[in-house]
Design a protein around this motif. Structure first.
Motif, PDB file in Angstrom:
ATOM      1  N   TRP A   2       0.736  -1.133   0.162  1.00  0.00           N
ATOM      2  CA  TRP A   2       0.302   0.100   0.102  1.00  0.00           C
ATOM      3  C   TRP A   2       0.835   1.020   0.010  1.00  0.00           C
ATOM      4  N   ARG A  10      -6.813  12.230  -0.423  1.00  0.00           N
ATOM      5  CA  ARG A  10      -7.641  11.227  -0.398  1.00  0.00           C
ATOM      6  C   ARG A  10      -9.127  11.715  -0.307  1.00  0.00           C
ATOM      7  N   ILE A  14     -12.168  11.480  -3.105  1.00  0.00           N
ATOM      8  CA  ILE A  14     -13.227  11.011  -2.895  1.00  0.00           C
ATOM      9  C   ILE A  14     -14.458  11.840  -3.107  1.00  0.00           C
ATOM     10  N   LEU A  17     -15.010  11.796  -6.842  1.00  0.00           N
ATOM     11  CA  LEU A  17     -15.666  10.560  -7.222  1.00  0.00           C
ATOM     12  C   LEU A  17     -16.935  10.578  -7.162  1.00  0.00           C
ATOM     13  N   ILE A  57     -13.759   6.281 -13.149  1.00  0.00           N
ATOM     14  CA  ILE A  57     -13.920   5.650 -11.666  1.00  0.00           C
ATOM     15  C   ILE A  57     -12.650   4.677 -11.469  1.00  0.00           C
ATOM     16  N   LYS A  58     -12.094   4.012 -12.434  1.00  0.00           N
ATOM     17  CA  LYS A  58     -10.997   3.261 -12.255  1.00  0.00           C
ATOM     18  C   LYS A  58      -9.591   3.920 -12.025  1.00  0.00           C
ATOM     19  N   GLU A  59      -9.542   5.266 -12.848  1.00  0.00           N
ATOM     20  CA  GLU A  59      -8.370   6.131 -12.343  1.00  0.00           C
ATOM     21  C   GLU A  59      -8.220   6.706 -10.968  1.00  0.00           C
ATOM     22  N   GLY A  61      -9.815   5.203  -8.509  1.00  0.00           N
ATOM     23  CA  GLY A  61      -9.366   3.899  -7.637  1.00  0.00           C
ATOM     24  C   GLY A  61      -7.995   3.881  -7.636  1.00  0.00           C
ATOM     25  N   LYS A  62      -7.054   4.057  -8.533  1.00  0.00           N
ATOM     26  CA  LYS A  62      -5.844   3.767  -8.648  1.00  0.00           C
ATOM     27  C   LYS A  62      -5.073   5.008  -7.940  1.00  0.00           C
ATOM     28  N   LYS A  63      -5.737   6.096  -7.783  1.00  0.00           N
ATOM     29  CA  LYS A  63      -5.225   7.197  -6.935  1.00  0.00           C
ATOM     30  C   LYS A  63      -5.441   6.958  -5.535  1.00  0.00           C
ATOM     31  N   LEU A  64      -6.192   6.382  -5.226  1.00  0.00           N
ATOM     32  CA  LEU A  64      -6.336   5.860  -3.786  1.00  0.00           C
ATOM     33  C   LEU A  64      -5.626   4.556  -3.358  1.00  0.00           C
ATOM     34  N   GLU A  65      -5.099   4.037  -3.991  1.00  0.00           N
ATOM     35  CA  GLU A  65      -4.191   2.764  -3.717  1.00  0.00           C
ATOM     36  C   GLU A  65      -3.193   2.958  -2.825  1.00  0.00           C
TER      37      GLU A  65
END
Length: 65
Positions: A2, A10, A14, A17, A57-59, A61-65
């Protein structure tokens, strides 16, 4: 492993999003029609693999990993 994402970053991701989902996904005609014709799984698969908003939305999600 992580990566640590700053809480302020973050929170902003969010927020973006949630705005995207509210603007484009709530009440989506294509999703509703696919769900009616082929079921929830087919509609979800379309959103993930073919919808341009799903790509965004996938992009996020990748920023939040």
């Amino acid at each position: 492993m992580w990566k640590l994402v700053k809480p302020s970053v973050r929170k902003e991701v969010i927020h973006q999003l949630e705005s995207l989902l509210a603007e484009y996904c709530d009440g989506c005609f294509v999703h509703r029609q696919l769900k009616k014709e082929g079921g929830r799984r087919q509609a979800h698969r379309f959103c993930i693999s073919q919808c341009t908003v799903g790509g965004k939305i996938k992009e996020f999600g990748k920023k939040l990993e």
